[in-house]
Scaffold this motif. Structure first.
Motif, PDB file in Angstrom:
ATOM      1  N   LEU A  96       1.279  15.201   6.592  1.00 20.79           N
ATOM      2  CA  LEU A  96       1.157  13.873   6.290  1.00 20.79           C
ATOM      3  C   LEU A  96       1.178  13.582   4.757  1.00 20.79           C
ATOM      4  O   LEU A  96       0.445  14.291   3.944  1.00 20.79           O
ATOM      5  N   THR A  97       2.152  12.855   4.400  1.00 17.65           N
ATOM      6  CA  THR A  97       2.575  12.522   3.145  1.00 17.65           C
ATOM      7  C   THR A  97       2.095  11.096   2.714  1.00 17.65           C
ATOM      8  O   THR A  97       2.299  10.451   3.486  1.00 17.65           O
ATOM      9  N   GLY A  98       2.096  11.027   1.446  1.00 24.73           N
ATOM     10  CA  GLY A  98       1.989   9.656   1.008  1.00 24.73           C
ATOM     11  C   GLY A  98       3.230   8.786   0.841  1.00 24.73           C
ATOM     12  O   GLY A  98       4.316   9.513   0.922  1.00 24.73           O
ATOM     13  N   LEU A  99       3.216   7.588   0.685  1.00 18.06           N
ATOM     14  CA  LEU A  99       4.609   7.021   0.388  1.00 18.06           C
ATOM     15  C   LEU A  99       5.304   7.544  -0.690  1.00 18.06           C
ATOM     16  O   LEU A  99       4.999   7.883  -1.805  1.00 18.06           O
ATOM     17  N   ASP A 100       6.823   7.281  -0.608  1.00 14.84           N
ATOM     18  CA  ASP A 100       7.704   7.850  -1.833  1.00 14.84           C
ATOM     19  C   ASP A 100       7.463   9.498  -2.103  1.00 14.84           C
ATOM     20  O   ASP A 100       7.480   9.769  -3.078  1.00 14.84           O
TER      21      ASP A 100
END
Ligand code: ADP
Length: 575
Positions: free
Chosen positions: A87-91
């Motif tokens: 799970l990653t953040g935006l950009d």
């Protein structure tokens, strides 16, 4: 869509993000959803996977106790078989891709996840991991088979082949027991020869009983096909369950050891923990068995050849000793007969009538022939036993050939003529004169013997240096090659017999009614003599047209400064 996905571990330190995921899942129909177990730290996650079974992991890349790709690496170390969706953040695509390179199966961007997307990503991750594992397993089995093949073909000794085979089975599938039974042709029996993970003495004692495992192994052997029996301990075909129960053997897999449709034996496997052999395992073990069959087949043939060779060597030795003794014993009385004939012919016992004289001539010729045959046997034995030393005599080729020419005079009654082709300036060389003489006498005598009428030609020449093939250029100046040809226009030799002509006791006509004398040893000795001189011989022949024997012998030019003592007077063999 989730298939067998029941429980997923969510590793996320942000309770808000975790809640969003739960809500996304809650929106889905029950059959599509799965249980989500939530922890906030990597350590807690590692603990949970040690205690519970999960189908996949949703892993945040920014945790209080782990950051970025390190999170994936540590998770993978702890649970190498679990699929991971990061799970990653935006950009933050770069971090996501790095995580995938480190072993994650997929990634999701927080804030953009709905229930369907989440389920789909987890399902694909599970599927991808499974495929990846299958590929890795196939690869490792291919490598294992290649390794096994290399190890098995590195030796031809049967015990070593069996040992390697069972060791390799042990290193790949340590939980399996394995046994090898090989077919004994003479006793018509499947002999227990080797086993793994079982007490060998006990197994051999039990397996020697023909009834034991008969229901399985005989079936595999006779049908030439593999057999899987799951749950052997309770299978009602088994007559004696005791052995299986005592050793806790649950499933049986028997594979025939086949080479060219011939069954060499049976390779059997027993699973202790599992109750059955999966198709995949059976397939792998069958591939292993077919490699083992080739190696076992080769080592059986090798053993047979070795045994045959030692029998042959023994019988050859006995034959040679026998021939040696017999030849000596035969020569002595014949020499006495020869001596008496000479006394008669020299009128020591008084005058002879014409008829008696002709009779003695015949006896003398036959005695001479018989002595020649016995001598041939003795020569063959001497040369065979390799005590034949090579001497360096001074040989004037011209004198040598002139001498030969005097021995063979055209005989008007047989309508046989001789042609001698050599130049008077032939060199004086260093070679073994006795062997050279033997070679020529034999080749010319054969030519005469097998040419009832026609021509016998003898030629000798020094090969031009351009035709000399030598790897040793330093000695090339000193060395020359002599080429001799003895050809006739006689009966020739059939093509089938040509390859056998130099073998001991081989004659085109070996019948008792044959017209030509001899015992088939002459050419064998000629060839051995030429080999001792490091030369070559070959023959070309056409039945009905004649034969030509080509002989090449390397030798050195005799320089006048050579110490004459090096020319040996005595030879080991007397022809
Ligand atoms: P043998 O004592 O029988 O002559 P050899 O070893 O000298 O034994 O020859 C083996 C056989 O090869 C002969 O028996 C004959 O069949 C064949 N052979 C050899 N030389 C010739 C030749 N010049 N022409 C035809 N046949 C030949």
């Amino acid at each position: 869509m989730t298939g067998t996905i029941n429980k997923v571990l969510l590793v996320e330190d942000n309770p808000g993000d975790a809640l969003l995921l739960r809500e996304a899942l809650a929106d889905l129909a029950g059959s599509l959803s799965f249980d989500l177990v939530h922890v906030g730290r990597l350590e807690a996650a590692l603990q949970r996977i040690g205690q519970e079974t999960f189908d996949a992991i949703l892993l945040d890349l920014s945790l209080p106790d782990a950051q970025g790709v390190d999170t994936v690496v540590r998770m993978q170390e702890a649970a190498p078989r679990l699929p991971i969706v990061v799970l990653t953040g935006l950009d933050n695509d770069a971090a996501a891709l790095e995580a995938m390179r480190a072993g994650a199966q997929d990634y999701l961007v927080k804030g953009q996840i709905d229930g369907r997307l989440l389920v789909r990503a987890v399902s694909y991750a599970v599927e991808r991991k499974r495929t990846q594992e299958e590929i890795e397993q196939h690869l490792s089995r291919i490598i294992a088979l290649k390794d096994i093949n290399g190890a098995l073909t590195a030796t031809l000794e049967l015990p070593a082949v069996l040992k390697i085979l069972l060791e390799k089975v042990g290193s790949l599938m340590p939980e399996l027991c394995a046994t090898v039974k090989l077919w004994d042709q003479e006793r018509s029996n499947l002999d227990p020869v080797a086993c793994r993970n079982l007490d060998e003495n006990e197994w051999k004692a039990v397996a020697a009983d023909r009834e034991f495992e008969r229901e399985f192994i005989d079936k595999v052997f006779l049908s030439k096909t593999s057999l899987v029996v799951n749950d052997v301990q309770n299978d009602n075909r088994v007559r004696d369950h005791d052995f299986y129960r005592r050793h806790d053997l649950n499933a049986y897999l028997g594979i025939p050891l086949l080479v060219d449709d011939q069954v060499l034996g049976v390779l059997s496997f027993y699973a202790k923990e599992e109750r059955e052999f999966t198709g995949e395992k059976t397939e792998f073990l069958s591939a292993l068995a077919s490699q083992a069959s080739v190696a076992i087949g080769n080592s059986i043939v090798h053993g047979q050849v070795k045994q045959l060779a030692s029998h042959l060597e023994r019988s050859n030795r006995v034959k040679e000793e026998f021939l040696g003794v017999i030849s000596h014993e035969l020569r002595t009385p014949l020499n006495v007969v020869k001596g008496y004939i000479e006394l008669f012919q020299n009128r020591f016992f008084g005058e002879l009538t014409g008829e008696q004289e002709r009779a003695f001539e015949k006896i003398a010729v036959q005695t001479k022939n018989q002595l020649a045959m016995i001598n041939s046997i003795l020569h063959a034995i001497t040369i065979e036993s390799d005590v034949a030393a090579v001497h360096n005599d001074e040989v004037s080729l011209r004198d040598f050939l002139d001498g030969l020419q005097e021995t063979y005079l055209p005989s008007p009654d047989r309508k046989l003529t001789f042609e001698w082709r050599y130049r008077p300036e032939l060199p004086v060389v260093k070679t073994d004169k006795t062997k050279l003489r033997y070679i020529f006498y034999n080749l010319i005598n054969n030519a005469v013997k097998f040419t009832p009428e026609g021509q016998v030609s003898v030629s000798a020449a020094v090969l031009d240096s351009s035709r000399v093939t030598s790897n040793d250029r330093a000695s090339e100046e000193e060395r020359i090659w002599l080429q001799f040809e003895v050809s006739d226009t006689g009966i020739g030799i059939s093509h089938e017999f040509l390859p056998l002509i130099f073998e001991k006791f081989s004659q085109v006509d070996s019948s008792t009614t044959r017209v030509h004398g001899g015992i088939g040893l002459g050419l064998h000795i000629v060839k051995r003599c030429i080999e001792l001189l490091q030369g070559t011989i070959h023959v070309e022949s056409e039945p009905g047209k004649g034969s030509t024997f080509f002989v090449r012998i390397p030798c050195e030019i005799w320089h006048d400064t050579e110490c004459r003592e090096t020319a040996s007077a005595a030879t080991t063999i007397t022809f």
